[in-house]
Enzyme design. Structure first.
Site, short mmCIF file in Angstrom:
data_model
loop_
_atom_site.label_atom_id
_atom_site.label_comp_id
_atom_site.label_asym_id
_atom_site.label_seq_id
_atom_site.Cartn_x
_atom_site.Cartn_y
_atom_site.Cartn_z
N ASN A 217 0.85 -1.29 0.09
CA ASN A 217 -0.08 -0.19 -0.34
C ASN A 217 0.84 0.99 -0.20
O ASN A 217 1.91 0.96 0.09
CB ASN A 217 -0.76 0.14 1.27
CG ASN A 217 -0.30 0.43 2.69
OD1 ASN A 217 0.29 0.52 3.01
ND2 ASN A 217 -0.32 -1.45 3.31
N ASP A 286 -4.62 -6.22 5.21
CA ASP A 286 -5.43 -7.24 5.79
C ASP A 286 -5.48 -8.50 5.10
O ASP A 286 -6.41 -8.87 5.28
CB ASP A 286 -6.75 -6.43 5.47
CG ASP A 286 -6.49 -5.39 6.40
OD1 ASP A 286 -6.46 -5.13 8.04
OD2 ASP A 286 -7.66 -4.22 5.77
N LYS A 296 8.23 -17.58 -10.77
CA LYS A 296 7.69 -16.24 -11.21
C LYS A 296 5.44 -17.18 -11.59
O LYS A 296 6.12 -18.05 -12.69
CB LYS A 296 8.36 -15.57 -11.96
CG LYS A 296 7.52 -14.84 -13.15
CD LYS A 296 8.52 -14.00 -13.72
CE LYS A 296 7.38 -12.57 -14.79
NZ LYS A 296 8.24 -12.75 -15.78
N PHE A 330 -3.79 3.78 14.71
CA PHE A 330 -3.58 4.32 13.72
C PHE A 330 -5.38 4.32 13.09
O PHE A 330 -4.92 3.35 13.26
CB PHE A 330 -2.70 4.54 13.05
CG PHE A 330 -1.32 5.74 13.38
CD1 PHE A 330 -1.79 4.78 14.57
CD2 PHE A 330 -1.76 7.21 12.98
CE1 PHE A 330 -0.01 6.09 15.25
CE2 PHE A 330 -0.61 7.75 13.15
CZ PHE A 330 0.33 6.99 14.63
N LYS A 344 -13.31 1.05 15.74
CA LYS A 344 -12.01 0.83 15.95
C LYS A 344 -11.73 0.57 17.44
O LYS A 344 -10.92 -0.43 17.70
CB LYS A 344 -11.15 0.96 14.90
CG LYS A 344 -11.35 0.91 13.81
CD LYS A 344 -9.97 1.07 12.69
CE LYS A 344 -10.75 1.23 11.14
NZ LYS A 344 -9.98 1.75 10.65
N LYS A 348 -10.73 -2.88 19.11
CA LYS A 348 -9.80 -3.89 19.71
C LYS A 348 -8.99 -3.42 20.63
O LYS A 348 -8.29 -4.41 21.25
CB LYS A 348 -8.76 -2.59 18.45
CG LYS A 348 -9.02 -3.00 17.32
CD LYS A 348 -8.02 -2.69 15.98
CE LYS A 348 -8.48 -2.47 14.18
NZ LYS A 348 -7.54 -3.19 13.60
#
Ligand code: CTP
Length: 410
Positions: A217, A286, A296, A330, A344, A348
């Site tokens: 990401n 995730d 490959k 975060f 969250k 959590k």
């Protein structure tokens, strides 16, 4: 608020366009000053179009403005940034030579000065340049040092202009100290984390599909690295568990480099025993491919379907056995930022969620600034646009506050 950006004549001059854009994104107005040689590399019109201000390069250009330009600009600016800075401008600055607009602006302004040199490695290493750099540093000029790498002269060594984001980040820091000295000074020299062992995760994770492809990401790691820097400055012992990023970790941190979410979990588990504060700033994937191929994957005529499975939720796992540690997560959101962050926090079971709207231009991925909201069980504190370093200090302030509150209850 106005900043002057000085551009001098070397191949890195084109990167000054990125510095200009980065500075503008923070909301400051930028006036570009080019030396004659710089105009050989990038046309002044480019800077003029982007900055929306005329580019100054001639000392005695005919003008209707009755003001003496180098004096009026010197007085208006909050900061003079010179990027790239050649060996020649450094020499002129060190010795007070004022033979063009930029060198004259330097000796006319009382604003702070930030310099990002760029030149051939031998020119950078030359004793004359090194003496000039030392003179300027002693005089309070700040430097974003050149990086090691492949140079335009086809040699390898120190001399490449630092990443433009780094220059902008330092510039934002200096402006922040100037406009709100109280808030910047509040933490200067504070050693309120002495004796704390802080474990911070940062950057993205990389989930391999095969030896040459993977899922990752846009996280740059800047926010987590800024928290690590700030915690070290405040006296903490820091372990930085970092995914693959292009930043140099702070030398004083114990750095553990990882790639995948599974490796990050393992490093966190290993470091957790002694940790008193845990900051989970990494952008963990995730999902990962169910199968990672050793060879490959070859294409064929049909579609390729990748099956993905959930990765472990590292933050949730730490929270399950958190004890009296302070645990911070975060939340990167694109909508309903505070509602999602609070959900969250509860789901959590952490003490604080640092939420940011990653769809905003000046916040989130790969920019030196951030706009965050601190969400704890009792409070929601929305902070304005600030440098990631300042945001890091505000997060640490909140951690210290939570620690005090929990020891008062105990
Ligand atoms: N996190 C984690 N392990 C994961 C995923 C996320 O520890 N496998 C942590 C992140 O580092 C962050 C917090 O959980 O501190 C929230 O991450 P975020 O991606 O915003 O939320 P998710 O819980 O993944 O939920 P969603 O992606 O659905 O918004």
């Amino acid at each position: 608020m106005k900043v002057a950006l000085g551009v001098t004549g070397c191949i890195g001059a084109y990167k000054a366009v990125e510095v200009l854009r980065g500075l503008q994104k923070t909301g400051v107005s930028v006036e570009v000053v080019m030396t004659r040689n710089a105009a050989n590399f990038v046309a002044p019109r480019t800077f003029q179009a982007i900055s929306g201000n005329p580019v100054v390069s001639e000392m005695f250009a005919p003008t209707d403005d009755p003001q003496i330009k180098h004096i009026s600009l010197a007085q208006e600016i909050e900061l003079l940034v010179i990027a790239p800075a050649t060996a020649n401008i450094l020499a002129k600055m060190a010795h007070g030579i004022a033979d063009d607009f930029l060198s004259t602006l330097y000796i006319s302004t009382t604003a702070p000065v930030l310099v990002a040199p760029a030149m051939n490695a031998e020119m950078w290493r030359h004793p004359a340049t090194q003496v000039n750099v030392r003179i300027l540093r002693e005089r309070g000029v700040e430097f974003v040092d050149p990086e090691d790498g492949y140079l335009a002269c086809q040699t390898v060594g120190p001399g490449r202009l630092a990443e433009s984001a780094k220059v902008v980040e330092r510039a934002v820091g200096i402006i922040g100290e100037r406009i709100s000295p109280a808030s910047s000074r509040r933490n200067a020299g504070t050693r309120d984390l002495l004796g704390e062992r802080v474990l911070i995760t940062a950057g993205p994770t990389y989930e391999a599909i095969d030896p040459v492809r993977g899922i990752t990401n846009r996280s740059s790691g800047r926010m987590g690295y800024a928290v690590a820097d700030a915690a070290l400055d405040r006296g903490a012992e820091v372990t930085l568990v970092t995914g693959p990023v292009r930043l140099d970790p702070p030398a004083r941190a114990n750095t553990v480099r990882v790639r995948s979410a599974a490796e990050m979990l393992e490093a966190v588990r290993a470091g957790m025993t002694n940790t008193t504060v845990f900051v989970m700033a990494a952008a963990v994937a995730d999902y990962r491919p169910v199968q990672s191929n050793n060879q490959k994957i070859k294409k064929n005529a049909g579609n390729l379907v990748l099956e993905l499975e959930r990765t472990e939720d590292i933050l949730a796992e730490v929270c399950r056995t958190k004890g009296d540690r302070i645990v911070v997560g975060f939340a990167a959101e694109t909508e309903n930022v505070i509602v999602n962050a609070r959900a969250k926090l509860v789901a959590k079971g952490c003490d604080l969620i640092v939420a940011n709207d990653v769809s905003a231009d000046d916040a989130g991925f790969d920019v030196p600034t951030n706009i965050v909201t601190l969400v704890s069980v009792d409070e929601t504190t929305e902070l304005p646009l600030m440098s990631k370093r300042e945001a890091a200090d505000r997060i640490l302030n909140e951690i210290v506050k939570l620690q005090k509150a929990s020891s008062a209850v105990a």
